[in-house]
Design a protein around this motif. Structure first.
Motif, PDB file in Angstrom:
ATOM      1  N   TYR A  38       3.594  -2.186   8.369  1.00  0.00           N
ATOM      2  CA  TYR A  38       3.783  -1.136   7.379  1.00  0.00           C
ATOM      3  C   TYR A  38       4.817  -1.511   6.329  1.00  0.00           C
ATOM      4  CZ  TYR A  38       7.967   0.170  10.053  1.00  0.00           C
ATOM      5  OH  TYR A  38       9.186   0.166  10.686  1.00  0.00           O
ATOM      6  N   GLN A  39       5.630  -2.532   6.583  1.00  0.00           N
ATOM      7  CA  GLN A  39       6.598  -2.984   5.594  1.00  0.00           C
ATOM      8  C   GLN A  39       6.107  -4.273   4.929  1.00  0.00           C
ATOM      9  OE1 GLN A  39      10.560  -3.409   7.134  1.00  0.00           O
ATOM     10  NE2 GLN A  39      10.799  -1.250   7.609  1.00  0.00           N
ATOM     11  N   LEU A  40       6.091  -4.273   3.611  1.00  0.00           N
ATOM     12  CA  LEU A  40       5.753  -5.478   2.874  1.00  0.00           C
ATOM     13  C   LEU A  40       6.973  -6.365   2.653  1.00  0.00           C
ATOM     14  CD1 LEU A  40       3.465  -3.899   0.125  1.00  0.00           C
ATOM     15  CD2 LEU A  40       2.726  -5.271   2.086  1.00  0.00           C
ATOM     16  N   ASP A  41       8.131  -5.730   2.508  1.00  0.00           N
ATOM     17  CA  ASP A  41       9.353  -6.480   2.213  1.00  0.00           C
ATOM     18  C   ASP A  41      10.540  -5.595   2.559  1.00  0.00           C
ATOM     19  OD1 ASP A  41      11.053  -8.456   1.346  1.00  0.00           O
ATOM     20  OD2 ASP A  41      10.615  -8.229  -0.788  1.00  0.00           O
ATOM     21  N   ALA A  42      11.649  -6.197   2.928  1.00  0.00           N
ATOM     22  CA  ALA A  42      12.865  -5.446   3.234  1.00  0.00           C
ATOM     23  C   ALA A  42      14.066  -6.357   3.029  1.00  0.00           C
ATOM     24  CB  ALA A  42      12.843  -4.915   4.672  1.00  0.00           C
ATOM     25  N   ALA A  43      15.152  -5.784   2.519  1.00  0.00           N
ATOM     26  CA  ALA A  43      16.352  -6.581   2.293  1.00  0.00           C
ATOM     27  C   ALA A  43      17.554  -5.664   2.161  1.00  0.00           C
ATOM     28  CB  ALA A  43      16.211  -7.427   1.024  1.00  0.00           C
ATOM     29  N   ASP A  44      18.705  -6.145   2.615  1.00  0.00           N
ATOM     30  CA  ASP A  44      19.982  -5.496   2.345  1.00  0.00           C
ATOM     31  C   ASP A  44      20.590  -6.205   1.142  1.00  0.00           C
ATOM     32  OD1 ASP A  44      19.661  -3.802   4.475  1.00  0.00           O
ATOM     33  OD2 ASP A  44      20.938  -4.934   5.839  1.00  0.00           O
ATOM     34  N   LEU A  45      20.777  -5.482   0.058  1.00  0.00           N
ATOM     35  CA  LEU A  45      21.220  -6.057  -1.204  1.00  0.00           C
ATOM     36  C   LEU A  45      22.734  -5.910  -1.307  1.00  0.00           C
ATOM     37  CD1 LEU A  45      18.373  -4.541  -3.387  1.00  0.00           C
ATOM     38  CD2 LEU A  45      18.374  -6.676  -2.079  1.00  0.00           C
ATOM     39  N   THR A  46      23.435  -7.025  -1.299  1.00  0.00           N
ATOM     40  CA  THR A  46      24.884  -7.019  -1.195  1.00  0.00           C
ATOM     41  C   THR A  46      25.516  -7.675  -2.423  1.00  0.00           C
ATOM     42  OG1 THR A  46      24.906  -9.139  -0.017  1.00  0.00           O
ATOM     43  CG2 THR A  46      24.688  -7.143   1.314  1.00  0.00           C
ATOM     44  N   GLY A  47      26.827  -7.896  -2.328  1.00  0.00           N
ATOM     45  CA  GLY A  47      27.570  -8.500  -3.421  1.00  0.00           C
ATOM     46  C   GLY A  47      28.262  -7.448  -4.257  1.00  0.00           C
ATOM     47  N   VAL A  83      13.448  -1.281   0.930  1.00  0.00           N
ATOM     48  CA  VAL A  83      12.234  -1.502   1.721  1.00  0.00           C
ATOM     49  C   VAL A  83      11.024  -1.223   0.838  1.00  0.00           C
ATOM     50  CG1 VAL A  83      10.935  -0.912   3.797  1.00  0.00           C
ATOM     51  CG2 VAL A  83      13.432  -0.715   3.814  1.00  0.00           C
ATOM     52  N   ALA A  84      10.042  -2.100   0.877  1.00  0.00           N
ATOM     53  CA  ALA A  84       8.758  -1.886   0.203  1.00  0.00           C
ATOM     54  C   ALA A  84       7.700  -1.635   1.273  1.00  0.00           C
ATOM     55  CB  ALA A  84       8.386  -3.090  -0.652  1.00  0.00           C
ATOM     56  N   TYR A  85       6.935  -0.545   1.132  1.00  0.00           N
ATOM     57  CA  TYR A  85       5.953  -0.139   2.133  1.00  0.00           C
ATOM     58  C   TYR A  85       4.527  -0.425   1.649  1.00  0.00           C
ATOM     59  CZ  TYR A  85       9.889   2.264   4.280  1.00  0.00           C
ATOM     60  OH  TYR A  85      11.101   2.546   4.855  1.00  0.00           O
ATOM     61  N   ARG A  86       3.650  -0.606   2.603  1.00  0.00           N
ATOM     62  CA  ARG A  86       2.277  -0.974   2.281  1.00  0.00           C
ATOM     63  C   ARG A  86       1.518   0.159   1.600  1.00  0.00           C
ATOM     64  NH1 ARG A  86      -0.838  -5.020   3.588  1.00  0.00           N
ATOM     65  NH2 ARG A  86       0.756  -5.842   4.996  1.00  0.00           N
ATOM     66  N   VAL A 106      10.104   1.655  -1.952  1.00  0.00           N
ATOM     67  CA  VAL A 106       8.998   1.446  -2.879  1.00  0.00           C
ATOM     68  C   VAL A 106       7.688   1.675  -2.120  1.00  0.00           C
ATOM     69  CG1 VAL A 106       7.843  -0.169  -4.429  1.00  0.00           C
ATOM     70  CG2 VAL A 106      10.341  -0.214  -4.216  1.00  0.00           C
ATOM     71  N   PHE A 107       6.903   2.643  -2.576  1.00  0.00           N
ATOM     72  CA  PHE A 107       5.608   2.954  -1.973  1.00  0.00           C
ATOM     73  C   PHE A 107       4.498   2.607  -2.964  1.00  0.00           C
ATOM     74  CE2 PHE A 107       8.651   5.761   0.075  1.00  0.00           C
ATOM     75  CZ  PHE A 107       8.290   5.720   1.412  1.00  0.00           C
ATOM     76  N   ALA A 108       3.277   2.769  -2.510  1.00  0.00           N
ATOM     77  CA  ALA A 108       2.134   2.476  -3.381  1.00  0.00           C
ATOM     78  C   ALA A 108       2.044   3.449  -4.546  1.00  0.00           C
ATOM     79  CB  ALA A 108       0.840   2.518  -2.563  1.00  0.00           C
ATOM     80  N   ASP A 109       2.550   4.656  -4.379  1.00  0.00           N
ATOM     81  CA  ASP A 109       2.407   5.674  -5.432  1.00  0.00           C
ATOM     82  C   ASP A 109       3.726   6.172  -6.001  1.00  0.00           C
ATOM     83  OD1 ASP A 109       3.263   6.945  -3.145  1.00  0.00           O
ATOM     84  OD2 ASP A 109       1.954   8.692  -3.390  1.00  0.00           O
TER      85      ASP A 109
END
Length: 423
Positions: free
Chosen positions: A249-258, A234-237, A320-323
């Motif tokens: 508040y979320q810029l992007d989110a994904a479940d990373l598989t494989g 998850v990437a946060y604003r 992932v946050f801004a800081d």
């Protein structure tokens, strides 16, 4: 188990035993009134805690008469079983549910549900407690028996967890292209011998099955058998999970598989895509990234290599946050290591997984800023690289912390000028 209708019918005629449970199904309106949810959960968990078994829904357990399930209600009963396995058993069960036609005493064919439960890698608790199968009955385990079972199915057993066979799998569940990449030009072994030598398959009584490591590195989606073997990203604003205001508040989110190496590449791409870049105002523009991608790569490789896959209810979490970037890896630190000793000592919880990752090539087209030719090099330099490169970029040392003795958290800080505004 009991794969054909003829075989299953013969088994039913012999009655219940250590591997067979029979249940009549009753429907009241739009709900299943029998078997009761708690009772069914206990039966299925007992199979998982023993050597596996089959529960046939639609058969009278006393008379062994095939009664069937109304065909219009098969979806209802299937959902009932699935929800029972998810909601009433901890950790949840993953049943194999098959619809079959069996003859009644009058010769008519009726539908039944065959619910197969494999011997589990974990110990399961149901409403009745910790149950196991003894003959044709389910019984609660005595404390000493339960302690031994936990030991047998944990890191304490002689066979490491990543070397254990995965129930309800066959070698055909492995992707041929994925396991063949571990063969060398000199390899002359058969498929079975190669997989066994690599630790990607092991014997389950008299059957050769994929191991946990084999599923993790050579199946298209390990979650089918190891539900939490993925990375939740998850990437946060801003700098908090839920910032003030009405912005999303979320810029992007994904479940990373494989397979694990693909998860590493996907996670690095996720960070690279979502991190900010600051440009200096001096003569000659120089971009400053939010994170050193070599450090990010090493951190994610370490997470997938050393997490505790025996913890079924836990997954790797990437934030992932801004800081800053936070990475949570399930499991305490392996062996006698401490947080302070991480840069100086080596210990592998999953030796087969780390060995296979050391053979996984980092593709040139991945565009990763790392000098690694393979995912791991086994020199034990990963933590030192994470600490050195990240502090050099941001001026602040990353922080490792053990959370509740069950999760390792790594925080990598961003340079101050990259946390202001969006790149």
């Amino acid at each position: 188990m009991f794969d054909t209708a003829a075989t299953l019918l013969k088994k039913i005629q012999l009655g219940e035993d250590s591997f067979l449970e029979l249940k009549e199904v009753r429907i009241a309106g739009k709900r299943v009134s029998a078997p009761r949810r708690d009772s069914l959960a206990d039966e299925l968990a007992a199979f998982a805690n023993a050597r596996g078994g089959v529960c046939v829904l639609g058969v009278d357990d006393a008379t062994r008469e095939v009664l069937g399930v109304p065909r219009s209600k098969l979806d209802l009963v299937t959902d009932y079983v699935r929800q029972t396995c998810l909601d009433s058993v901890t950790p949840p069960l993953t049943p194999v549910i098959e619809r079959m036609l069996l003859p009644t005493t009058t010769g008519d064919e009726v539908a039944v549900l065959k619910v197969e439960i494999g011997r589990s890698l974990w110990v399961h608790r149901s409403p009745g407690g910790y149950m196991h199968r003894v003959g044709d009955e389910k019984r609660e385990m005595a404390p000493d028996f339960l302690a031994r079972l936990f030991q047998q199915r944990s890191q304490a057993r002689i066979i490491r967890f990543d070397e254990q066979p995965v129930p309800n799998t066959t070698l055909d569940d492995l992707n041929e292209a994925l396991w063949k990449r571990f063969a060398t030009a000199r390899t002359r072994d058969s498929r079975d011998d190669l997989l066994r030598k690599l630790g990607m398959a092991s014997m389950d009584h008299d059957i050769l099955r994929p191991s946990v490591a084999g599923i993790l590195l050579a199946s298209d989606d390990p979650r089918q058998w190891l539900p939490n073997a993925f990375i939740q990203a998850v990437a946060y604003r801003g700098t908090q999970i839920r910032p003030a205001g009405n912005q999303a508040y979320q810029l992007d989110a994904a479940d990373l598989t494989g397979p694990l190496d693909q998860q590493v590449l996907s996670a690095c791409h996720f960070v690279s895509k979502n991190m900010r870049v600051a440009a200096s105002k001096s003569v000659g523009r120089e971009d400053t990234p939010q994170f050193d991608m070599t450090a990010v790569f090493e951190a994610i490789v370490n997470a997938v290599a050393h997490r505790d896959y025996a913890m079924q209810d836990a997954k790797i979490r990437l934030r992932v946050f801004a800081d800053r970037m936070e990475l949570y890896s399930p499991g305490a630190i392996a062996n006698t290591m401490t947080v302070d000793s991480l840069p100086y000592r080596q210990a592998a919880r999953n030796e087969t997984v780390t060995s296979l990752l050391a053979k996984c090539r980092v593709p040139d087209e991945a565009g990763l800023q790392t000098d690694r030719s393979t995912m791991m090099d086994k020199r034990g330099e990963g933590v030192s690289i994470i600490l050195h490169n990240s502090e050099k970029l941001s001026g602040r040392a990353p922080e490792y912390r053990l959370v509740d003795d069950s999760e390792l958290r790594l925080v990598i800080y961003a340079p101050a000028d990259t946390s202001e505004g969006e790149g």
